[in-house]
Scaffold this motif. Sequence first.
Motif, mmCIF file in Angstrom:
data_model
loop_
_atom_site.group_PDB
_atom_site.id
_atom_site.type_symbol
_atom_site.label_atom_id
_atom_site.label_comp_id
_atom_site.label_asym_id
_atom_site.label_seq_id
_atom_site.Cartn_x
_atom_site.Cartn_y
_atom_site.Cartn_z
ATOM 1 N N ALA A 80 -50.007 -8.309 -8.289
ATOM 2 C CA ALA A 80 -50.925 -6.763 -8.634
ATOM 3 C C ALA A 80 -51.565 -7.625 -10.207
ATOM 4 C CB ALA A 80 -50.147 -6.136 -8.544
ATOM 5 N N GLY A 81 -49.875 -7.420 -11.154
ATOM 6 C CA GLY A 81 -50.609 -7.426 -12.546
ATOM 7 C C GLY A 81 -51.252 -8.249 -13.154
ATOM 8 N N PRO A 82 -50.334 -9.683 -12.272
ATOM 9 C CA PRO A 82 -51.659 -10.910 -13.481
ATOM 10 C C PRO A 82 -53.073 -11.136 -12.186
ATOM 11 C CG PRO A 82 -49.295 -11.566 -12.401
ATOM 12 C CD PRO A 82 -49.668 -10.129 -12.429
ATOM 13 N N CYS A 83 -53.319 -10.446 -11.448
ATOM 14 C CA CYS A 83 -54.943 -9.641 -11.199
ATOM 15 C C CYS A 83 -55.608 -9.354 -12.130
ATOM 16 C CB CYS A 83 -54.590 -10.001 -9.438
ATOM 17 S SG CYS A 83 -56.291 -9.241 -8.711
ATOM 18 N N ALA A 84 -55.065 -8.151 -12.167
ATOM 19 C CA ALA A 84 -55.207 -7.117 -12.516
ATOM 20 C C ALA A 84 -56.169 -7.368 -14.758
ATOM 21 C CB ALA A 84 -55.155 -5.717 -12.958
ATOM 22 N N ASP A 85 -55.036 -8.017 -15.032
ATOM 23 C CA ASP A 85 -54.881 -8.181 -16.543
ATOM 24 C C ASP A 85 -56.035 -9.321 -16.228
ATOM 25 O OD1 ASP A 85 -53.278 -6.850 -17.373
ATOM 26 O OD2 ASP A 85 -51.392 -7.847 -17.072
ATOM 27 N N GLY A 86 -55.754 -10.650 -15.307
ATOM 28 C CA GLY A 86 -56.567 -11.234 -15.349
ATOM 29 C C GLY A 86 -58.159 -11.394 -14.927
ATOM 30 N N ILE A 87 -58.447 -10.323 -13.948
ATOM 31 C CA ILE A 87 -59.874 -9.434 -14.493
ATOM 32 C C ILE A 87 -59.905 -9.643 -14.968
ATOM 33 C CG2 ILE A 87 -61.303 -7.882 -13.236
ATOM 34 C CD1 ILE A 87 -59.466 -9.281 -9.820
ATOM 35 N N MET A 88 -59.475 -8.425 -15.960
ATOM 36 C CA MET A 88 -59.882 -8.043 -17.450
ATOM 37 C C MET A 88 -60.295 -8.730 -18.409
ATOM 38 S SD MET A 88 -60.699 -5.764 -19.170
ATOM 39 C CE MET A 88 -60.009 -4.423 -18.459
ATOM 40 N N GLN A 89 -59.007 -10.446 -18.293
ATOM 41 C CA GLN A 89 -59.584 -11.524 -19.308
ATOM 42 C C GLN A 89 -60.736 -12.154 -19.107
ATOM 43 O OE1 GLN A 89 -55.788 -13.103 -19.339
ATOM 44 N NE2 GLN A 89 -56.812 -15.323 -20.112
ATOM 45 N N VAL A 90 -61.270 -12.507 -17.814
ATOM 46 C CA VAL A 90 -62.433 -12.562 -17.476
ATOM 47 C C VAL A 90 -63.653 -12.040 -17.735
ATOM 48 C CG1 VAL A 90 -63.623 -13.404 -15.685
ATOM 49 C CG2 VAL A 90 -61.624 -13.615 -15.578
ATOM 50 N N GLN A 91 -63.643 -10.202 -17.858
ATOM 51 C CA GLN A 91 -64.751 -9.386 -17.998
ATOM 52 C C GLN A 91 -65.010 -9.645 -19.143
ATOM 53 O OE1 GLN A 91 -65.316 -5.714 -15.787
ATOM 54 N NE2 GLN A 91 -63.447 -5.287 -16.389
ATOM 55 N N LEU A 92 -63.467 -10.083 -20.287
ATOM 56 C CA LEU A 92 -63.821 -10.199 -21.771
ATOM 57 C C LEU A 92 -64.175 -11.291 -22.431
ATOM 58 C CD1 LEU A 92 -60.647 -7.671 -22.381
ATOM 59 C CD2 LEU A 92 -62.616 -6.983 -22.873
ATOM 60 N N GLU A 93 -63.957 -12.458 -21.421
ATOM 61 C CA GLU A 93 -64.399 -13.501 -22.412
ATOM 62 C C GLU A 93 -66.146 -13.488 -21.739
ATOM 63 O OE1 GLU A 93 -61.067 -16.289 -20.935
ATOM 64 O OE2 GLU A 93 -59.961 -15.684 -21.905
ATOM 65 N N THR A 94 -66.422 -13.059 -20.875
ATOM 66 C CA THR A 94 -67.362 -13.431 -20.347
ATOM 67 C C THR A 94 -69.068 -13.196 -20.011
ATOM 68 O OG1 THR A 94 -67.507 -12.819 -17.844
ATOM 69 C CG2 THR A 94 -66.836 -15.781 -18.547
ATOM 70 N N LEU A 95 -68.262 -11.736 -20.571
ATOM 71 C CA LEU A 95 -69.447 -10.111 -20.397
ATOM 72 C C LEU A 95 -70.124 -9.665 -19.372
ATOM 73 C CD1 LEU A 95 -69.993 -10.103 -24.620
ATOM 74 C CD2 LEU A 95 -68.135 -9.038 -23.333
ATOM 75 N N VAL A 96 -69.152 -10.754 -18.024
ATOM 76 C CA VAL A 96 -70.006 -10.196 -17.232
ATOM 77 C C VAL A 96 -68.756 -9.521 -16.287
ATOM 78 C CG1 VAL A 96 -70.675 -10.798 -15.064
ATOM 79 C CG2 VAL A 96 -70.361 -12.850 -16.661
ATOM 80 N N PRO A 97 -69.650 -7.926 -15.853
ATOM 81 C CA PRO A 97 -68.743 -6.629 -15.361
ATOM 82 C C PRO A 97 -68.368 -7.006 -14.526
ATOM 83 C CG PRO A 97 -71.301 -6.364 -15.348
ATOM 84 C CD PRO A 97 -70.765 -7.990 -16.305
ATOM 85 N N ILE A 98 -66.866 -6.935 -14.126
ATOM 86 C CA ILE A 98 -66.394 -6.664 -12.188
ATOM 87 C C ILE A 98 -65.707 -5.738 -12.171
ATOM 88 C CG2 ILE A 98 -64.839 -8.392 -10.946
ATOM 89 C CD1 ILE A 98 -64.333 -10.190 -13.250
ATOM 90 N N GLY A 99 -65.873 -5.251 -11.054
ATOM 91 C CA GLY A 99 -65.284 -4.233 -10.557
ATOM 92 C C GLY A 99 -64.608 -4.803 -9.797
ATOM 93 N N PHE A 100 -64.202 -3.303 -10.002
ATOM 94 C CA PHE A 100 -62.284 -3.518 -9.486
ATOM 95 C C PHE A 100 -62.030 -2.915 -8.503
ATOM 96 C CE2 PHE A 100 -57.336 -3.262 -10.089
ATOM 97 C CZ PHE A 100 -57.259 -4.625 -10.099
ATOM 98 N N GLY A 101 -61.792 -3.896 -7.153
ATOM 99 C CA GLY A 101 -61.386 -3.315 -6.347
ATOM 100 C C GLY A 101 -60.520 -3.742 -5.198
ATOM 101 N N VAL A 102 -59.774 -3.819 -6.168
ATOM 102 C CA VAL A 102 -58.163 -4.527 -5.622
ATOM 103 C C VAL A 102 -56.924 -3.690 -6.185
ATOM 104 C CG1 VAL A 102 -56.122 -6.605 -6.259
ATOM 105 C CG2 VAL A 102 -58.325 -6.921 -6.792
ATOM 106 N N LEU A 103 -56.467 -3.169 -4.116
ATOM 107 C CA LEU A 103 -55.676 -1.748 -3.990
ATOM 108 C C LEU A 103 -54.507 -2.698 -4.563
ATOM 109 C CD1 LEU A 103 -56.981 -0.620 -0.409
ATOM 110 C CD2 LEU A 103 -57.628 -0.063 -2.874
ATOM 111 N N THR A 104 -53.798 -1.565 -4.962
ATOM 112 C CA THR A 104 -52.626 -2.055 -5.382
ATOM 113 C C THR A 104 -51.146 -0.397 -4.729
ATOM 114 O OG1 THR A 104 -52.584 -1.402 -7.553
ATOM 115 C CG2 THR A 104 -52.459 -3.849 -7.446
#
Length: 150
Positions: free
Chosen positions: A89-113
């Motif tokens: 769960a943690g790496p998934c959420a952190d990884g998605i945030m990292q991708v957003q910040l690096e690429t500036l492509v917005p990512i809606g976070f619909g991963v249930l934890t």
Amino acid sequence: MNQRKLQSLKVGIICSRFNEFVVNALLDGARRNLAKHGVKEKNIEVFWVPGAYEIPVMARLMAVSQKYDALVALGAVIRGETAHFDYVAGPCADGIMQVQLETLVPIGFGVLTVENVEQAAERSRADDTNKGYEAADVAIEMVSTMRRWR
Ligand code: INI
């Protein structure tokens, strides 16, 4: 964003197959929201990965391709079923945030934890509280806000 812009919006959705019955319900929710906004079916692409742990790498690949105005990440990490919940769960959420910040492509976070299947079912109902529905909504809002800033 006006109707014409929404119609031409390209949205990529990354789904994880683990707990597929939940993720399918999240995908239905995301599609419902995109349809409500007028995003064309042909402008939505869905890719499946094995588990939530694999979502960030796929998201990054899609984000750097510059083919998508926004991405939506959908998955279900259920604590009751795994000792390594925290490692997924943690790496998934952190990884998605990292991708957003690096690429500036917005990512809606619909991963249930969540703790259990009941909580997962509650968050993937066929109504507007569905977390896939909400993640798609947020992705569209972020495209609009980020374009306004630019
Ligand atoms: N992946 C999930 O998406 N949800 C889970 O609940 C889960 N559990 O229970 O372990 C899960 N594990 C798989 C993980 O995402 C990877 O696919 C796997 O570790 C291989 O890299």
